[in-house]
Design an enzyme around this catalytic site. Sequence first.
Site, mmCIF file in Angstrom:
data_model
loop_
_atom_site.group_PDB
_atom_site.id
_atom_site.type_symbol
_atom_site.label_atom_id
_atom_site.label_comp_id
_atom_site.label_asym_id
_atom_site.label_seq_id
_atom_site.Cartn_x
_atom_site.Cartn_y
_atom_site.Cartn_z
ATOM 1 N N ASN A 210 0.854 -1.195 0.000
ATOM 2 C CA ASN A 210 0.000 0.000 0.000
ATOM 3 C C ASN A 210 0.888 1.243 0.000
ATOM 4 O OD1 ASN A 210 0.490 0.842 2.876
ATOM 5 N ND2 ASN A 210 -0.357 -1.208 3.223
ATOM 6 N N LYS A 341 -11.378 -2.215 19.074
ATOM 7 C CA LYS A 341 -10.089 -2.819 19.451
ATOM 8 C C LYS A 341 -9.751 -2.534 20.913
ATOM 9 C CE LYS A 341 -8.346 -2.519 14.707
ATOM 10 N NZ LYS A 341 -7.257 -2.795 13.781
HETATM 11 O O1 C5P Z 1 -6.488 -1.440 9.326
HETATM 12 P P1 C5P Z 1 -7.162 -0.667 10.454
HETATM 13 O O2 C5P Z 1 -7.757 0.605 9.980
HETATM 14 O O3 C5P Z 1 -8.057 -1.528 11.292
HETATM 15 O O4 C5P Z 1 -5.957 -0.230 11.379
HETATM 16 C C1 C5P Z 1 -6.189 0.382 12.611
HETATM 17 C C2 C5P Z 1 -5.030 0.115 13.521
HETATM 18 O O5 C5P Z 1 -4.824 -1.289 13.660
HETATM 19 C C3 C5P Z 1 -3.683 0.681 13.072
HETATM 20 O O6 C5P Z 1 -3.078 1.160 14.248
HETATM 21 C C4 C5P Z 1 -2.930 -0.523 12.509
HETATM 22 O O7 C5P Z 1 -1.521 -0.387 12.704
HETATM 23 C C5 C5P Z 1 -3.482 -1.663 13.340
HETATM 24 N N1 C5P Z 1 -3.560 -2.921 12.597
HETATM 25 C C6 C5P Z 1 -2.790 -4.013 12.976
HETATM 26 N N2 C5P Z 1 -2.889 -5.189 12.306
HETATM 27 C C7 C5P Z 1 -3.723 -5.316 11.263
HETATM 28 C C8 C5P Z 1 -4.520 -4.230 10.863
HETATM 29 C C9 C5P Z 1 -4.406 -3.046 11.545
HETATM 30 O O8 C5P Z 1 -2.005 -3.887 13.924
HETATM 31 N N3 C5P Z 1 -3.791 -6.480 10.624
#
Ligand code: C5P
Length: 398
Positions: A210, A341
């Site tokens: 990405n 979360k």
């Molecule tokens: O992808 P998302 O928007 O849910 O990400 C939110 C938070 O979760 C970010 O801090 C990202 O670093 C973390 N995250 C993670 N592992 C993932 C997806 C997201 O630690 N597989």
Amino acid sequence: MSVLNDRKIVLGISGGIAAYKAAELVRLLGKAGADVHVVLSEGGARFVTPVTFQALSGNTVWTDLWDARMPNNMAHIDLGRDADAILVAPATADFIARLAHGRADDLLSTLCLARDVPLIVAPAMNRQMWESPPTRRNVDLIRADGVTVFGPAAGDQACGEVGMGRMLEAEELVELLEGYFVPKLLAGRRVVMTAGPTFEAIDPVRGITNISSGKMGYALARACAQAGAEVVLVSGPVSLPVPAGVCCVQAPSAREMRAAVFDALPGADVFIGVAAVADYRPVQTAEHKLKKSGDTLTLSLTPNPDILAEVAALEGAPFCVGFAAESRDLDAYAEGKRRSKRLPMLVGNLVRDGMGGDDNTVILYDDAGRHPLPRARKADVARGIVSHLAGLLAPRKG
Ligand code: C5P
């Protein structure tokens, strides 16, 4: 705004070839808003002329203990009087020796002896000079006297040798000097964090990734280290220099990132997930390069572990901070992620405001509500995040 803004820095330059780097140092300090006053030793002036430093600093350059331009003839006292720090870069072996023994036989050494402001030196010398017993003793002596020593680094030397003794680069010195002035809000804390994109391999040369540049995460790692934290940065593939004092572990894929995070987690007070972790990875990674054919190619994807959610759900979890980059409805999505979360703090931004660029506009979300930070350079945004985080951390025991 840099913490160096409006600080008066007296920059001493002694006679080593690394004096050429001091010109860039003056330029960068000025760019950070510092008011730089250059004092050249006689040797320093043989390498780079006062005219260069006068043009770059916009201030008079001083070289002579007997200079009559100071109205009271007290340049050795007045120059350092209202300074925030004296930085000597380069500091030669001879200058360090004279400093260690309290010599005051030129303007720069006299200024250092007559000061009541912090003194920082950036040594620069040949590897053998650096390793010689007298220099080792002298460096120990000035450290014991409260002088801060930045560097030196190992690498190619002007004498053609390779080894310890090379002066740090101007950018590194500015970063360390900024760190010197940053309040130590995270002293004694261990911070584990992720940054950058992930790369999920399809075959040996292709993958899913990405547009995350890693700039926000690296700026935050630097800000945490400058605030006194021990920082382990688990990084996806980016082309950024590792901030001074940060331990960086490379982890290209989400699963490697997860493993590295859990390795680093014992003893962590804070976990910050800045990485844009891929939500999915290919079910299979081809061992050899996929060949093109006229047919449609279908990739099957499987969900990746959510590192942050997993860490936050641990018993005795560290203080967890999430990031959310959204393309719309920031408040709703960011606060939704924070709650789902179970995070005490989340940093939200719109993709168009921050991703890839040098500036960012973020809103901090916590149990007390939303706290917008002004649009700023990522380094300044990072300092704002650190100060909010430090305020939310429970006071340390003992
Ligand atoms: O992808 P998302 O928007 O849910 O990400 C939110 C938070 O979760 C970010 O801090 C990202 O670093 C973390 N995250 C993670 N592992 C993932 C997806 C997201 O630690 N597989």
